[in-house]
Design a protein around this motif. Structure first.
Motif, PDB file in Angstrom:
ATOM      1  N   MET A   1     -10.928  -1.744   4.224  1.00 13.41           N
ATOM      2  CA  MET A   1     -10.035  -1.919   3.095  1.00 13.41           C
ATOM      3  C   MET A   1     -10.858  -1.942   1.817  1.00 13.41           C
ATOM      4  SD  MET A   1      -7.709  -5.267   2.276  1.00 13.41           S
ATOM      5  CE  MET A   1      -9.022  -6.234   1.564  1.00 13.41           C
ATOM      6  N   GLY A   2     -10.493  -1.129   0.860  1.00  4.60           N
ATOM      7  CA  GLY A   2     -11.197  -1.115  -0.405  1.00  4.60           C
ATOM      8  C   GLY A   2     -10.710  -2.237  -1.303  1.00  4.60           C
ATOM      9  N   VAL A   3     -11.449  -2.469  -2.364  1.00  7.23           N
ATOM     10  CA  VAL A   3     -11.051  -3.493  -3.321  1.00  7.23           C
ATOM     11  C   VAL A   3      -9.881  -2.952  -4.142  1.00  7.23           C
ATOM     12  CG1 VAL A   3     -11.808  -4.841  -5.304  1.00  7.23           C
ATOM     13  CG2 VAL A   3     -13.378  -4.429  -3.419  1.00  7.23           C
ATOM     14  N   LEU A   4      -8.839  -3.745  -4.240  1.00  5.87           N
ATOM     15  CA  LEU A   4      -7.663  -3.323  -4.986  1.00  5.87           C
ATOM     16  C   LEU A   4      -7.832  -3.644  -6.466  1.00  5.87           C
ATOM     17  CD1 LEU A   4      -4.864  -4.591  -2.578  1.00  5.87           C
ATOM     18  CD2 LEU A   4      -5.702  -2.268  -2.846  1.00  5.87           C
ATOM     19  N   GLY A   5      -7.342  -2.765  -7.298  1.00  6.17           N
ATOM     20  CA  GLY A   5      -7.381  -2.992  -8.726  1.00  6.17           C
ATOM     21  C   GLY A   5      -6.256  -3.916  -9.164  1.00  6.17           C
ATOM     22  N   ARG A   6      -6.359  -4.369 -10.394  1.00  8.65           N
ATOM     23  CA  ARG A   6      -5.370  -5.286 -10.955  1.00  8.65           C
ATOM     24  C   ARG A   6      -3.950  -4.715 -10.875  1.00  8.65           C
ATOM     25  NH1 ARG A   6      -6.060  -9.297 -15.354  1.00  8.65           N
ATOM     26  NH2 ARG A   6      -3.963  -9.725 -16.127  1.00  8.65           N
ATOM     27  N   ALA A   7      -3.789  -3.428 -11.172  1.00 10.38           N
ATOM     28  CA  ALA A   7      -2.459  -2.811 -11.160  1.00 10.38           C
ATOM     29  C   ALA A   7      -1.854  -2.838  -9.758  1.00 10.38           C
ATOM     30  CB  ALA A   7      -2.527  -1.379 -11.683  1.00 10.38           C
ATOM     31  N   GLU A   8      -2.673  -2.535  -8.723  1.00  8.03           N
ATOM     32  CA  GLU A   8      -2.163  -2.563  -7.353  1.00  8.03           C
ATOM     33  C   GLU A   8      -1.773  -3.986  -6.948  1.00  8.03           C
ATOM     34  OE1 GLU A   8      -5.326   0.862  -6.458  1.00  8.03           O
ATOM     35  OE2 GLU A   8      -5.440  -0.944  -7.666  1.00  8.03           O
ATOM     36  N   GLU A  90      -5.963  -6.224   9.201  1.00 13.71           N
ATOM     37  CA  GLU A  90      -4.876  -5.518   8.532  1.00 13.71           C
ATOM     38  C   GLU A  90      -3.973  -6.541   7.833  1.00 13.71           C
ATOM     39  OE1 GLU A  90      -1.250  -2.689   9.966  1.00 13.71           O
ATOM     40  OE2 GLU A  90      -3.188  -2.444  10.963  1.00 13.71           O
ATOM     41  N   GLY A  91      -3.559  -6.202   6.623  1.00 15.49           N
ATOM     42  CA  GLY A  91      -2.674  -7.086   5.870  1.00 15.49           C
ATOM     43  C   GLY A  91      -3.393  -8.077   4.973  1.00 15.49           C
ATOM     44  N   SER A  92      -4.727  -8.121   5.054  1.00  6.78           N
ATOM     45  CA  SER A  92      -5.468  -9.113   4.250  1.00  6.78           C
ATOM     46  C   SER A  92      -5.380  -8.818   2.751  1.00  6.78           C
ATOM     47  CB  SER A  92      -6.923  -9.214   4.699  1.00  6.78           C
ATOM     48  OG  SER A  92      -7.573  -7.980   4.531  1.00  6.78           O
ATOM     49  N   GLU A  93      -4.923  -7.605   2.384  1.00 13.41           N
ATOM     50  CA  GLU A  93      -4.742  -7.319   0.954  1.00 13.41           C
ATOM     51  C   GLU A  93      -3.680  -8.250   0.344  1.00 13.41           C
ATOM     52  OE1 GLU A  93      -2.083  -4.381   3.195  1.00 13.41           O
ATOM     53  OE2 GLU A  93      -4.114  -5.171   3.441  1.00 13.41           O
ATOM     54  N   TRP A  94      -2.778  -8.774   1.178  1.00 15.80           N
ATOM     55  CA  TRP A  94      -1.773  -9.714   0.664  1.00 15.80           C
ATOM     56  C   TRP A  94      -2.406 -11.043   0.275  1.00 15.80           C
ATOM     57  CZ3 TRP A  94       2.592  -8.340  -1.287  1.00 15.80           C
ATOM     58  CH2 TRP A  94       3.155  -7.126  -0.895  1.00 15.80           C
ATOM     59  N   ILE A  95      -3.519 -11.407   0.948  1.00 15.13           N
ATOM     60  CA  ILE A  95      -4.256 -12.610   0.550  1.00 15.13           C
ATOM     61  C   ILE A  95      -4.853 -12.384  -0.833  1.00 15.13           C
ATOM     62  CG2 ILE A  95      -6.196 -14.141   1.101  1.00 15.13           C
ATOM     63  CD1 ILE A  95      -5.625 -13.441   4.086  1.00 15.13           C
ATOM     64  N   GLU A  96      -5.370 -11.178  -1.083  1.00 12.40           N
ATOM     65  CA  GLU A  96      -5.926 -10.870  -2.406  1.00 12.40           C
ATOM     66  C   GLU A  96      -4.847 -10.906  -3.480  1.00 12.40           C
ATOM     67  OE1 GLU A  96      -9.166 -10.931  -3.129  1.00 12.40           O
ATOM     68  OE2 GLU A  96      -9.197 -11.507  -1.021  1.00 12.40           O
ATOM     69  N   ALA A  97      -3.646 -10.430  -3.141  1.00 16.22           N
ATOM     70  CA  ALA A  97      -2.535 -10.495  -4.097  1.00 16.22           C
ATOM     71  C   ALA A  97      -2.199 -11.955  -4.404  1.00 16.22           C
ATOM     72  CB  ALA A  97      -1.317  -9.754  -3.559  1.00 16.22           C
ATOM     73  N   TYR A  98      -2.190 -12.799  -3.371  1.00 17.35           N
ATOM     74  CA  TYR A  98      -1.938 -14.242  -3.555  1.00 17.35           C
ATOM     75  C   TYR A  98      -3.029 -14.865  -4.427  1.00 17.35           C
ATOM     76  CZ  TYR A  98      -1.764 -19.216  -2.183  1.00 17.35           C
ATOM     77  OH  TYR A  98      -1.744 -20.588  -2.186  1.00 17.35           O
ATOM     78  N   ARG A  99      -4.279 -14.483  -4.182  1.00 17.41           N
ATOM     79  CA  ARG A  99      -5.402 -15.011  -4.978  1.00 17.41           C
ATOM     80  C   ARG A  99      -5.214 -14.635  -6.452  1.00 17.41           C
ATOM     81  NH1 ARG A  99     -10.132 -16.387  -2.943  1.00 17.41           N
ATOM     82  NH2 ARG A  99      -9.878 -15.061  -1.100  1.00 17.41           N
ATOM     83  N   HIS A 100      -4.817 -13.400  -6.704  1.00 19.63           N
ATOM     84  CA  HIS A 100      -4.608 -12.917  -8.073  1.00 19.63           C
ATOM     85  C   HIS A 100      -3.451 -13.691  -8.731  1.00 19.63           C
ATOM     86  CE1 HIS A 100      -4.840  -9.996 -11.343  1.00 19.63           C
ATOM     87  NE2 HIS A 100      -3.518  -9.876 -11.284  1.00 19.63           N
ATOM     88  N   TRP A 101      -2.377 -13.905  -7.983  1.00 17.94           N
ATOM     89  CA  TRP A 101      -1.210 -14.635  -8.486  1.00 17.94           C
ATOM     90  C   TRP A 101      -1.578 -16.092  -8.788  1.00 17.94           C
ATOM     91  CZ3 TRP A 101       1.326 -18.894  -6.288  1.00 17.94           C
ATOM     92  CH2 TRP A 101       2.541 -19.238  -6.868  1.00 17.94           C
ATOM     93  N   ALA A 102      -2.384 -16.705  -7.918  1.00 22.71           N
ATOM     94  CA  ALA A 102      -2.733 -18.116  -8.045  1.00 22.71           C
ATOM     95  C   ALA A 102      -3.699 -18.379  -9.200  1.00 22.71           C
ATOM     96  CB  ALA A 102      -3.330 -18.624  -6.729  1.00 22.71           C
ATOM     97  N   ALA A 103      -4.414 -17.332  -9.622  1.00 21.23           N
ATOM     98  CA  ALA A 103      -5.477 -17.523 -10.626  1.00 21.23           C
ATOM     99  C   ALA A 103      -4.957 -17.909 -11.995  1.00 21.23           C
ATOM    100  CB  ALA A 103      -6.297 -16.254 -10.764  1.00 21.23           C
TER     101      ALA A 103
END
Length: 103
Positions: A1-8, A90-103
């Motif tokens: 899984m690549g690093v997702l950008g802010r927009a994604e 698989e699906g760990s990108e949702w953890i990154e989305a949560y991290r971004h939201w929580a920040a």
């Protein structure tokens, strides 16, 4: 899984929180997306010890936690504090989305 950008990440957050009013409902939306998409169980290392992540839960204090086990021992670890294995499940990108939201 690549690093997702802010927009994604923000698009994922929008998808998870589309009908949410307030932080509690947004958190529930993100929890639901992680719960539905994160492939469990998976193994990872916490403080030098291999543990198995068997699922996730919404803690009383409003954090999303990973339900970890090692033999008979069970522990809840904040999902944002949980080191991801390589390759990430698989699906760990949702953890990154949560991290971004929580920040």
């Amino acid at each position: 899984m690549g690093v997702l950008g802010r927009a994604e990440l923000e698009a994922m957050i929008d998808e998870a929180t589309v009908d949410a009013y307030g932080e509690d409902e947004q958190l529930t939306g993100l929890f639901t997306m992680i719960e539905e998409n994160l492939a469990v169980p998976f193994s990872t290392t916490v403080l030098g010890v291999e543990v198995t992540v068997r699922g996730i839960d919404l803690a009383q204090d409003g954090r999303i936690v990973a339900l970890c086990s090692r033999g008979p021992a069970r522990q809840k670890i904040g999902i944002l504090d949980l080191p991801m294995p390589t390759p990430a499940p698989e699906g760990s990108e949702w953890i990154e989305a949560y991290r971004h939201w929580a920040a």
